[in-house]
Design a protein around this motif. Structure first.
Motif, PDB file in Angstrom:
ATOM      1  N   VAL A 126      24.478  51.822   1.779  1.00 53.81           N
ATOM      2  CA  VAL A 126      23.460  52.231   2.737  1.00 53.81           C
ATOM      3  C   VAL A 126      23.337  51.292   3.931  1.00 53.81           C
ATOM      4  CG1 VAL A 126      22.076  53.501   1.063  1.00 53.81           C
ATOM      5  CG2 VAL A 126      21.665  51.062   1.396  1.00 53.81           C
ATOM      6  N   SER A 127      24.066  50.183   3.908  1.00 48.60           N
ATOM      7  CA  SER A 127      23.932  49.227   5.003  1.00 48.60           C
ATOM      8  C   SER A 127      24.556  49.788   6.271  1.00 48.60           C
ATOM      9  CB  SER A 127      24.593  47.899   4.637  1.00 48.60           C
ATOM     10  OG  SER A 127      25.986  48.074   4.469  1.00 48.60           O
ATOM     11  N   ASP A 128      23.973  49.405   7.393  1.00 48.44           N
ATOM     12  CA  ASP A 128      24.528  49.805   8.675  1.00 48.44           C
ATOM     13  C   ASP A 128      25.851  49.077   8.870  1.00 48.44           C
ATOM     14  OD1 ASP A 128      24.016  51.190  11.294  1.00 48.44           O
ATOM     15  OD2 ASP A 128      24.411  49.150  11.968  1.00 48.44           O
ATOM     16  N   HIS A 129      26.843  49.765   9.391  1.00 49.90           N
ATOM     17  CA  HIS A 129      28.173  49.179   9.521  1.00 49.90           C
ATOM     18  C   HIS A 129      28.585  49.170  10.987  1.00 49.90           C
ATOM     19  CE1 HIS A 129      31.869  47.778   7.719  1.00 49.90           C
ATOM     20  NE2 HIS A 129      32.512  48.515   8.594  1.00 49.90           N
ATOM     21  N   GLY A 130      28.360  48.053  11.639  1.00 54.83           N
ATOM     22  CA  GLY A 130      28.809  47.897  13.022  1.00 54.83           C
ATOM     23  C   GLY A 130      28.177  48.858  14.006  1.00 54.83           C
ATOM     24  N   GLY A 131      26.937  49.274  13.757  1.00 57.95           N
ATOM     25  CA  GLY A 131      26.263  50.166  14.680  1.00 57.95           C
ATOM     26  C   GLY A 131      26.726  51.611  14.607  1.00 57.95           C
ATOM     27  N   ASN A 132      27.553  51.938  13.612  1.00 60.01           N
ATOM     28  CA  ASN A 132      28.088  53.293  13.490  1.00 60.01           C
ATOM     29  C   ASN A 132      27.289  54.167  12.538  1.00 60.01           C
ATOM     30  OD1 ASN A 132      30.255  52.755  15.190  1.00 60.01           O
ATOM     31  ND2 ASN A 132      31.426  51.847  13.549  1.00 60.01           N
ATOM     32  N   GLY A 133      26.105  53.745  12.167  1.00 66.15           N
ATOM     33  CA  GLY A 133      25.318  54.506  11.202  1.00 66.15           C
ATOM     34  C   GLY A 133      25.565  53.981   9.803  1.00 66.15           C
ATOM     35  N   ALA A 134      24.895  54.580   8.852  1.00 65.38           N
ATOM     36  CA  ALA A 134      25.044  54.146   7.471  1.00 65.38           C
ATOM     37  C   ALA A 134      26.503  54.300   7.037  1.00 65.38           C
ATOM     38  CB  ALA A 134      24.118  54.944   6.562  1.00 65.38           C
ATOM     39  N   PHE A 135      26.998  53.308   6.358  1.00 68.64           N
ATOM     40  CA  PHE A 135      28.393  53.257   5.911  1.00 68.64           C
ATOM     41  C   PHE A 135      28.805  54.558   5.240  1.00 68.64           C
ATOM     42  CE2 PHE A 135      31.784  52.198   3.023  1.00 68.64           C
ATOM     43  CZ  PHE A 135      32.515  51.221   3.662  1.00 68.64           C
ATOM     44  N   PHE A 136      28.033  55.013   4.273  1.00 68.75           N
ATOM     45  CA  PHE A 136      28.379  56.219   3.516  1.00 68.75           C
ATOM     46  C   PHE A 136      28.400  57.459   4.399  1.00 68.75           C
ATOM     47  CE2 PHE A 136      27.266  59.791   0.664  1.00 68.75           C
ATOM     48  CZ  PHE A 136      28.352  59.715  -0.193  1.00 68.75           C
ATOM     49  N   GLU A 137      27.553  57.498   5.411  1.00 65.15           N
ATOM     50  CA  GLU A 137      27.495  58.659   6.294  1.00 65.15           C
ATOM     51  C   GLU A 137      28.699  58.734   7.227  1.00 65.15           C
ATOM     52  OE1 GLU A 137      23.742  58.481   8.255  1.00 65.15           O
ATOM     53  OE2 GLU A 137      22.626  58.676   6.387  1.00 65.15           O
ATOM     54  N   VAL A 138      29.298  57.593   7.524  1.00 65.99           N
ATOM     55  CA  VAL A 138      30.445  57.538   8.421  1.00 65.99           C
ATOM     56  C   VAL A 138      31.730  57.963   7.710  1.00 65.99           C
ATOM     57  CG1 VAL A 138      31.864  55.977   9.820  1.00 65.99           C
ATOM     58  CG2 VAL A 138      29.386  55.777   9.862  1.00 65.99           C
ATOM     59  N   LEU A 139      31.822  57.715   6.417  1.00 67.14           N
ATOM     60  CA  LEU A 139      33.050  57.991   5.666  1.00 67.14           C
ATOM     61  C   LEU A 139      33.512  59.442   5.751  1.00 67.14           C
ATOM     62  CD1 LEU A 139      32.423  55.771   2.543  1.00 67.14           C
ATOM     63  CD2 LEU A 139      34.068  55.369   4.378  1.00 67.14           C
ATOM     64  N   PRO A 140      32.646  60.441   5.506  1.00 67.88           N
ATOM     65  CA  PRO A 140      33.127  61.831   5.595  1.00 67.88           C
ATOM     66  C   PRO A 140      33.679  62.169   6.982  1.00 67.88           C
ATOM     67  CG  PRO A 140      31.040  61.771   4.437  1.00 67.88           C
ATOM     68  CD  PRO A 140      31.271  60.385   5.007  1.00 67.88           C
ATOM     69  N   GLU A 141      33.103  61.585   8.030  1.00 71.93           N
ATOM     70  CA  GLU A 141      33.598  61.822   9.382  1.00 71.93           C
ATOM     71  C   GLU A 141      35.018  61.279   9.540  1.00 71.93           C
ATOM     72  OE1 GLU A 141      30.911  60.346  12.374  1.00 71.93           O
ATOM     73  OE2 GLU A 141      29.181  60.979  11.189  1.00 71.93           O
ATOM     74  N   ILE A 142      35.251  60.080   9.025  1.00 77.29           N
ATOM     75  CA  ILE A 142      36.578  59.468   9.105  1.00 77.29           C
ATOM     76  C   ILE A 142      37.579  60.326   8.350  1.00 77.29           C
ATOM     77  CG2 ILE A 142      37.969  57.480   8.398  1.00 77.29           C
ATOM     78  CD1 ILE A 142      35.452  55.750   8.929  1.00 77.29           C
ATOM     79  N   PHE A 143      37.221  60.710   7.123  1.00 81.23           N
ATOM     80  CA  PHE A 143      38.123  61.537   6.328  1.00 81.23           C
ATOM     81  C   PHE A 143      38.429  62.857   7.038  1.00 81.23           C
ATOM     82  CE2 PHE A 143      36.326  59.308   2.366  1.00 81.23           C
ATOM     83  CZ  PHE A 143      37.369  58.397   2.337  1.00 81.23           C
ATOM     84  N   MET A 144      37.398  63.526   7.514  1.00 84.90           N
ATOM     85  CA  MET A 144      37.577  64.822   8.153  1.00 84.90           C
ATOM     86  C   MET A 144      38.427  64.690   9.421  1.00 84.90           C
ATOM     87  SD  MET A 144      34.702  67.594   9.401  1.00 84.90           S
ATOM     88  CE  MET A 144      34.058  66.505  10.656  1.00 84.90           C
ATOM     89  N   ASP A 145      38.151  63.668  10.235  1.00 84.21           N
ATOM     90  CA  ASP A 145      38.904  63.466  11.474  1.00 84.21           C
ATOM     91  C   ASP A 145      40.389  63.238  11.216  1.00 84.21           C
ATOM     92  OD1 ASP A 145      36.608  63.767  12.966  1.00 84.21           O
ATOM     93  OD2 ASP A 145      36.348  61.620  13.351  1.00 84.21           O
ATOM     94  N   ARG A 146      40.709  62.686  10.046  1.00 81.13           N
ATOM     95  CA  ARG A 146      42.104  62.365   9.716  1.00 81.13           C
ATOM     96  C   ARG A 146      42.768  63.407   8.816  1.00 81.13           C
ATOM     97  NH1 ARG A 146      44.697  58.262  12.433  1.00 81.13           N
ATOM     98  NH2 ARG A 146      43.155  56.722  13.053  1.00 81.13           N
ATOM     99  N   GLY A 147      42.070  64.502   8.496  1.00 80.06           N
ATOM    100  CA  GLY A 147      42.687  65.580   7.721  1.00 80.06           C
ATOM    101  C   GLY A 147      42.593  65.428   6.221  1.00 80.06           C
ATOM    102  N   VAL A 148      41.631  64.648   5.751  1.00 78.98           N
ATOM    103  CA  VAL A 148      41.432  64.477   4.320  1.00 78.98           C
ATOM    104  C   VAL A 148      40.255  65.334   3.888  1.00 78.98           C
ATOM    105  CG1 VAL A 148      40.863  62.854   2.468  1.00 78.98           C
ATOM    106  CG2 VAL A 148      42.346  62.128   4.354  1.00 78.98           C
TER     107      VAL A 148
END
Length: 90
Positions: A63-85
């Protein structure tokens, strides 16, 4: 991938690496590196599906904020989706 083994960002990177590349497998040590690894050359390359069991337990710990990109867990699905996972959060 077993979310019960994820207790912080460092353990997330370890669990992800082992889920994709087997015991001791590497798949990044920060979110930028995970994105780079998803670009290929570090084991599995998209498109693929990632089954993340107990993702809710992991999310509660990430749940910690990660570099101003929002909550760590919330950013992960975006990364996966953007890369085709296709991340299956179970």
């Amino acid at each position: 991938m077993d979310g019960l083994q994820v207790v912080d960002p460092d353990s997330f990177y370890c669990v992800l690496g082992e889920a994709i590349n087997g015991p001791g497998g590497y798949f990044g040590w920060n979110l930028a590196a995970v994105g780079d690894c998803l670009g290929g050359g570090f084991g599995a390359a998209p498109p693929f599906s990632l089954e993340w069991q107990h993702s809710d337990s992991a999310g509660a710990r990430l749940v910690s904020d990660h570099g101003g990109n929002g909550a760590f867990f919330e950013v992960l699905p975006e990364i996966f989706m953007d890369r085709g996972v296709d991340a299956l959060l179970l």
